[in-house]
Design an enzyme around this catalytic site. Structure first.
Site, PDB file in Angstrom:
ATOM      1  N   TYR A 195       0.839  -1.197   0.000  1.00 53.83           N
ATOM      2  CA  TYR A 195       0.000   0.000   0.000  1.00 53.83           C
ATOM      3  C   TYR A 195       0.875   1.248   0.000  1.00 53.83           C
ATOM      4  O   TYR A 195       0.557   2.234  -0.660  1.00 53.83           O
ATOM      5  CB  TYR A 195      -0.935  -0.005   1.217  1.00 53.83           C
ATOM      6  CG  TYR A 195      -1.943  -1.128   1.148  1.00 53.83           C
ATOM      7  CD1 TYR A 195      -3.098  -1.010   0.379  1.00 53.83           C
ATOM      8  CD2 TYR A 195      -1.733  -2.325   1.830  1.00 53.83           C
ATOM      9  CE1 TYR A 195      -4.010  -2.052   0.291  1.00 53.83           C
ATOM     10  CE2 TYR A 195      -2.642  -3.364   1.755  1.00 53.83           C
ATOM     11  CZ  TYR A 195      -3.774  -3.227   0.986  1.00 53.83           C
ATOM     12  OH  TYR A 195      -4.677  -4.249   0.896  1.00 53.83           O
ATOM     13  N   ASN A 245     -12.294  -0.968  -5.248  1.00 51.70           N
ATOM     14  CA  ASN A 245     -12.080  -1.200  -6.670  1.00 51.70           C
ATOM     15  C   ASN A 245     -13.275  -1.959  -7.245  1.00 51.70           C
ATOM     16  O   ASN A 245     -13.533  -3.094  -6.863  1.00 51.70           O
ATOM     17  CB  ASN A 245     -10.790  -2.006  -6.869  1.00 51.70           C
ATOM     18  CG  ASN A 245     -10.580  -2.460  -8.289  1.00 51.70           C
ATOM     19  OD1 ASN A 245     -11.206  -1.977  -9.217  1.00 51.70           O
ATOM     20  ND2 ASN A 245      -9.690  -3.418  -8.449  1.00 51.70           N
ATOM     21  N   CYS A 265      -6.155  -5.257  -7.979  1.00 49.80           N
ATOM     22  CA  CYS A 265      -6.015  -4.917  -6.556  1.00 49.80           C
ATOM     23  C   CYS A 265      -5.502  -6.108  -5.740  1.00 49.80           C
ATOM     24  O   CYS A 265      -4.969  -5.924  -4.644  1.00 49.80           O
ATOM     25  CB  CYS A 265      -7.326  -4.380  -6.001  1.00 49.80           C
ATOM     26  SG  CYS A 265      -8.738  -5.462  -6.241  1.00 49.80           S
ATOM     27  N   HIS A 266      -5.619  -7.318  -6.283  1.00 47.03           N
ATOM     28  CA  HIS A 266      -5.106  -8.498  -5.570  1.00 47.03           C
ATOM     29  C   HIS A 266      -3.581  -8.475  -5.466  1.00 47.03           C
ATOM     30  O   HIS A 266      -3.011  -9.165  -4.624  1.00 47.03           O
ATOM     31  CB  HIS A 266      -5.571  -9.791  -6.257  1.00 47.03           C
ATOM     32  CG  HIS A 266      -5.107  -9.942  -7.662  1.00 47.03           C
ATOM     33  ND1 HIS A 266      -5.774  -9.349  -8.723  1.00 47.03           N
ATOM     34  CD2 HIS A 266      -4.047 -10.595  -8.198  1.00 47.03           C
ATOM     35  CE1 HIS A 266      -5.145  -9.643  -9.849  1.00 47.03           C
ATOM     36  NE2 HIS A 266      -4.089 -10.402  -9.560  1.00 47.03           N
ATOM     37  N   GLU A 281      -0.730 -16.268 -10.818  1.00 46.10           N
ATOM     38  CA  GLU A 281       0.183 -15.413 -11.569  1.00 46.10           C
ATOM     39  C   GLU A 281       1.651 -15.784 -11.370  1.00 46.10           C
ATOM     40  O   GLU A 281       2.488 -15.422 -12.192  1.00 46.10           O
ATOM     41  CB  GLU A 281      -0.052 -13.952 -11.209  1.00 46.10           C
ATOM     42  CG  GLU A 281      -1.385 -13.444 -11.714  1.00 46.10           C
ATOM     43  CD  GLU A 281      -1.618 -11.965 -11.471  1.00 46.10           C
ATOM     44  OE1 GLU A 281      -0.681 -11.264 -11.030  1.00 46.10           O
ATOM     45  OE2 GLU A 281      -2.734 -11.498 -11.729  1.00 46.10           O
TER      46      GLU A 281
END
Length: 152
Positions: free
Chosen positions: A91, A114, A122-123, A149
């Site tokens: 953040y 979001n 946002c993950h 990912e």
């Protein structure tokens, strides 16, 4: 006019909403819902790109987006779009990226609001200590997306 479809995904059913021109929302559904046929070319494109993402063939979306939010939220969401596939940011990294390093809590709040998760990633935002922090879709989904990912 809002159009929508339901897409079955490895993260559960997703309700994808669009205006005539852009994706406006993606909502994680917690109850099983039958998949629906996309009713517009934009919804079809969104489903195709999300399906390609889920099988590891797509690492960057190219969809028109129109998330509703304040100017501050818009800046945060634009910064999220700059986080590359498979990478994470804190953040405080996002706060610095938007030129407001003291706005860590406000960044967290904007991240949590979001309206287009997965596409606006946002993950990929985690705690400064590397911990998984809150996610509107639930931490199980956040963990799945991050693992996905890094595996592909």
């Amino acid at each position: 006019m809002v159009m929508h479809t339901i897409l079955t995904s490895p993260c559960g059913p997703l309700r994808i909403e669009t205006s005539a021109e852009a994706i406006t929302r993606i909502i994680f559904l917690d109850e099983p819902v039958p998949e629906t046929v996309p009713g517009s070319p934009l919804l079809t494109l969104a489903c195709d790109q999300l399906n390609a993402y889920f099988v590891g063939e797509l690492t960057r979306f190219s969809l028109p987006l129109a998330p509703a939010g304040t100017p501050f939220q818009q800046r945060v969401w634009q910064a999220l779009l700059a986080i590359p596939w498979g990478e994470k940011r804190s953040y405080s990294d996002i706060a610095a990226a938007i030129g407001n390093p003291r706005a860590v809590r406000a960044v967290g709040a904007a991240n949590g609001r979001n309206p287009i998760p997965i596409i606006i990633p946002c993950h990929r935002v985690i705690g400064a200590n590397g911990s998984l922090t809150g996610y509107a879709g639930g931490l199980t989904r956040k963990r799945w997306l991050l693992d996905h990912e890094t595996k592909v």
